[in-house]
Design a protein around this motif. Structure first.
Motif, PDB file in Angstrom:
ATOM      1  N   LYS A 140      -0.164  14.881 -13.370  1.00 33.04           N
ATOM      2  CA  LYS A 140      -0.913  13.636 -13.218  1.00 33.04           C
ATOM      3  C   LYS A 140      -1.782  13.649 -11.965  1.00 33.04           C
ATOM      4  N   ALA A 141      -1.259  14.215 -10.889  1.00 31.76           N
ATOM      5  CA  ALA A 141      -2.033  14.273  -9.646  1.00 31.76           C
ATOM      6  C   ALA A 141      -3.271  15.143  -9.808  1.00 31.76           C
ATOM      7  N   VAL A 142      -3.128  16.259 -10.503  1.00 37.05           N
ATOM      8  CA  VAL A 142      -4.278  17.146 -10.732  1.00 37.05           C
ATOM      9  C   VAL A 142      -5.350  16.426 -11.546  1.00 37.05           C
ATOM     10  N   ALA A 143      -4.906  15.607 -12.504  1.00 30.58           N
ATOM     11  CA  ALA A 143      -5.857  14.871 -13.348  1.00 30.58           C
ATOM     12  C   ALA A 143      -6.475  13.676 -12.636  1.00 30.58           C
ATOM     13  N   GLY A 144      -5.880  13.260 -11.494  1.00 35.09           N
ATOM     14  CA  GLY A 144      -6.442  12.150 -10.726  1.00 35.09           C
ATOM     15  C   GLY A 144      -5.801  10.805 -10.982  1.00 35.09           C
ATOM     16  N   HIS A 145      -4.561  10.791 -11.470  1.00 36.81           N
ATOM     17  CA  HIS A 145      -3.869   9.526 -11.745  1.00 36.81           C
ATOM     18  C   HIS A 145      -3.738   8.724 -10.443  1.00 36.81           C
ATOM     19  N   PRO A 146      -4.116   7.433 -10.468  1.00 35.32           N
ATOM     20  CA  PRO A 146      -4.132   6.634  -9.235  1.00 35.32           C
ATOM     21  C   PRO A 146      -2.756   6.371  -8.623  1.00 35.32           C
ATOM     22  N   ASP A 147      -1.682   6.551  -9.386  1.00 34.94           N
ATOM     23  CA  ASP A 147      -0.338   6.315  -8.847  1.00 34.94           C
ATOM     24  C   ASP A 147       0.119   7.408  -7.891  1.00 34.94           C
ATOM     25  N   TYR A 148      -0.640   8.505  -7.857  1.00 33.61           N
ATOM     26  CA  TYR A 148      -0.237   9.657  -7.040  1.00 33.61           C
ATOM     27  C   TYR A 148      -1.375  10.059  -6.100  1.00 33.61           C
ATOM     28  N   THR A 149      -1.006  10.477  -4.904  1.00 31.15           N
ATOM     29  CA  THR A 149      -1.987  10.881  -3.897  1.00 31.15           C
ATOM     30  C   THR A 149      -1.700  12.306  -3.454  1.00 31.15           C
ATOM     31  N   ILE A 150      -2.736  13.125  -3.469  1.00 30.27           N
ATOM     32  CA  ILE A 150      -2.606  14.497  -2.958  1.00 30.27           C
ATOM     33  C   ILE A 150      -2.710  14.436  -1.443  1.00 30.27           C
ATOM     34  N   THR A 151      -1.610  14.764  -0.778  1.00 27.55           N
ATOM     35  CA  THR A 151      -1.525  14.634   0.676  1.00 27.55           C
ATOM     36  C   THR A 151      -1.772  15.938   1.414  1.00 27.55           C
ATOM     37  N   GLY A 152      -1.865  17.031   0.683  1.00 23.80           N
ATOM     38  CA  GLY A 152      -2.129  18.308   1.328  1.00 23.80           C
ATOM     39  C   GLY A 152      -2.487  19.358   0.294  1.00 23.80           C
ATOM     40  N   GLY A 153      -3.201  20.388   0.722  1.00 23.68           N
ATOM     41  CA  GLY A 153      -3.606  21.442  -0.193  1.00 23.68           C
ATOM     42  C   GLY A 153      -4.892  21.092  -0.927  1.00 23.68           C
ATOM     43  N   ASP A 154      -5.153  21.819  -2.008  1.00 23.68           N
ATOM     44  CA  ASP A 154      -6.412  21.632  -2.722  1.00 23.68           C
ATOM     45  C   ASP A 154      -6.235  21.996  -4.193  1.00 23.68           C
ATOM     46  N   VAL A 155      -7.135  21.462  -5.028  1.00 31.75           N
ATOM     47  CA  VAL A 155      -7.231  21.832  -6.435  1.00 31.75           C
ATOM     48  C   VAL A 155      -8.658  22.286  -6.676  1.00 31.75           C
ATOM     49  N   LEU A 200      -0.266  22.742  -2.863  1.00 31.26           N
ATOM     50  CA  LEU A 200      -0.482  21.339  -3.213  1.00 31.26           C
ATOM     51  C   LEU A 200       0.728  20.478  -2.855  1.00 31.26           C
ATOM     52  N   HIS A 201       0.459  19.374  -2.161  1.00 34.12           N
ATOM     53  CA  HIS A 201       1.480  18.394  -1.811  1.00 34.12           C
ATOM     54  C   HIS A 201       1.055  17.054  -2.396  1.00 34.12           C
ATOM     55  N   VAL A 202       2.016  16.357  -3.032  1.00 29.79           N
ATOM     56  CA  VAL A 202       1.705  15.095  -3.698  1.00 29.79           C
ATOM     57  C   VAL A 202       2.779  14.058  -3.366  1.00 29.79           C
ATOM     58  N   ALA A 203       2.342  12.819  -3.147  1.00 24.85           N
ATOM     59  CA  ALA A 203       3.259  11.702  -2.900  1.00 24.85           C
ATOM     60  C   ALA A 203       2.846  10.522  -3.762  1.00 24.85           C
ATOM     61  N   LEU A 204       3.751   9.563  -3.909  1.00 27.01           N
ATOM     62  CA  LEU A 204       3.389   8.306  -4.548  1.00 27.01           C
ATOM     63  C   LEU A 204       2.343   7.595  -3.696  1.00 27.01           C
ATOM     64  N   THR A 205       1.337   7.025  -4.314  1.00 29.19           N
ATOM     65  CA  THR A 205       0.282   6.330  -3.578  1.00 29.19           C
ATOM     66  C   THR A 205       0.857   5.191  -2.733  1.00 29.19           C
ATOM     67  N   GLU A 206       1.863   4.484  -3.282  1.00 26.23           N
ATOM     68  CA  GLU A 206       2.455   3.364  -2.553  1.00 26.23           C
ATOM     69  C   GLU A 206       3.487   3.813  -1.522  1.00 26.23           C
ATOM     70  N   GLN A 207       3.887   5.089  -1.572  1.00 27.74           N
ATOM     71  CA  GLN A 207       4.833   5.637  -0.599  1.00 27.74           C
ATOM     72  C   GLN A 207       4.338   7.002  -0.121  1.00 27.74           C
ATOM     73  N   PRO A 208       3.245   7.022   0.623  1.00 27.01           N
ATOM     74  CA  PRO A 208       2.628   8.292   1.014  1.00 27.01           C
ATOM     75  C   PRO A 208       3.508   9.188   1.865  1.00 27.01           C
ATOM     76  N   ASP A 209       4.556   8.621   2.457  1.00 27.77           N
ATOM     77  CA  ASP A 209       5.452   9.446   3.271  1.00 27.77           C
ATOM     78  C   ASP A 209       6.537  10.124   2.440  1.00 27.77           C
ATOM     79  N   LYS A 210       6.635   9.742   1.172  1.00 32.29           N
ATOM     80  CA  LYS A 210       7.656  10.316   0.299  1.00 32.29           C
ATOM     81  C   LYS A 210       7.027  11.412  -0.558  1.00 32.29           C
ATOM     82  N   SER A 211       7.205  12.656  -0.134  1.00 29.89           N
ATOM     83  CA  SER A 211       6.599  13.789  -0.826  1.00 29.89           C
ATOM     84  C   SER A 211       7.389  14.131  -2.084  1.00 29.89           C
TER      85      SER A 211
END
Length: 256
Positions: free
Chosen positions: A50-65, A9-20
């Protein structure tokens, strides 16, 4: 038996998708198990939950849950909740004007099939039974959700919600944050009362003291967005006595 799988699982800020922030976490939690993730500030622990729960501030950029083998990435947060996930927040929100009883009733109703109505009598009977189990005064239900609550009362309110919703998995984001020892014991008693072969927990914490009361089956150390070490409860005790520097030194060569 339920399973919650995090696959690379890879996660970034939704507003900064390039910042893992989370950089390739793989972890499998089975119902009946309690997993604790520890680590210094800023290592991605809360972001992960938060990303696993689906919080909108975070975007899953790779992997899976995967929940019971099915990906939940396309699900909205409420759909993930209905599927069996529960996120206990580090800082629960206040909802003035909405009583705890009505708030939990709406949450339980939302999990029923379309057209099915919750019976008020059976609801309150079950609610009071859960409150008795968690040693919560029944007057608590008439109070507005978290409005003017102490840190311990907020966490107790969340444990009551969790007990009523009976999720397959609870993601507990620094539940011990801001709690004195008495409040910590109350929260721990509530979680321990829920432990069963049908219920799994992922706890995010900085401190070993929570794990004195909610004894984990597995402990994982997270640094720089990765799980770098895993063990049993003795690992948490070692972290309490030695800190994180020794793991940082072990991790540094692998990171280089």
């Amino acid at each position: 038996m339920h399973t919650l799988e995090l696959r690379d699982l890879h996660v970034a800020l939704t507003e900064q998708p390039d910042k893992s922030i989370v950089k390739g976490v793989t972890l499998t939690i089975k119902s009946g198990e309690v997993h604790a993730i520890m680590g210094p500030n800023g290592t991605g622990k809360s972001t992960l939950s938060k990303a696993v729960a689906g919080h909108p501030d975070y975007t899953i950029t790779g992997g899976d849950v995967l929940l019971d083998g099915k990906s939940i990435l396309e699900m909205e947060p409420d759909e993930r909740a209905r599927a069996g996930l529960f996120l206990a927040f580090q800082y629960p929100s206040e909802i003035p004007g909405v009583s705890i009883a009505n708030f939990i009733r709406a949450a339980v109703q939302a999990r029923l099939k379309e057209g099915e109505e919750l019976d008020a009598t059976s609801y309150y009977k079950r609610l009071y039974a859960k409150m008795d189990l968690l040693k919560i005064d029944r007057k608590f239900t008439s109070r507005a959700v978290n409005d003017g609550f102490s840190g311990g009362e907020k966490k107790r309110c969340e444990i009551l919600q969790m007990a009523m919703l009976e999720p397959a998995f609870a993601l507990m984001d620094e539940t011990d944050s801001g709690l004195d020892i008495d409040a910590l014991k109350v929260v721990a008693e509530g979680v321990n009362a829920m432990r069963s072969p049908r219920f799994g927990v992922l706890m995010i914490t900085h401190y070993q003291r929570l794990l004195d009361y909610i004894v984990p089956d597995f402990v994982h150390v997270m640094m720089d967005g990765r799980i770098v070490k895993s063990g049993d409860k003795t690992l948490a005790m070692e972290l309490e006595s030695r800190g994180y520097d020794w793991i940082k030194k072990e991790f540094a060569p692998a990171k280089a």
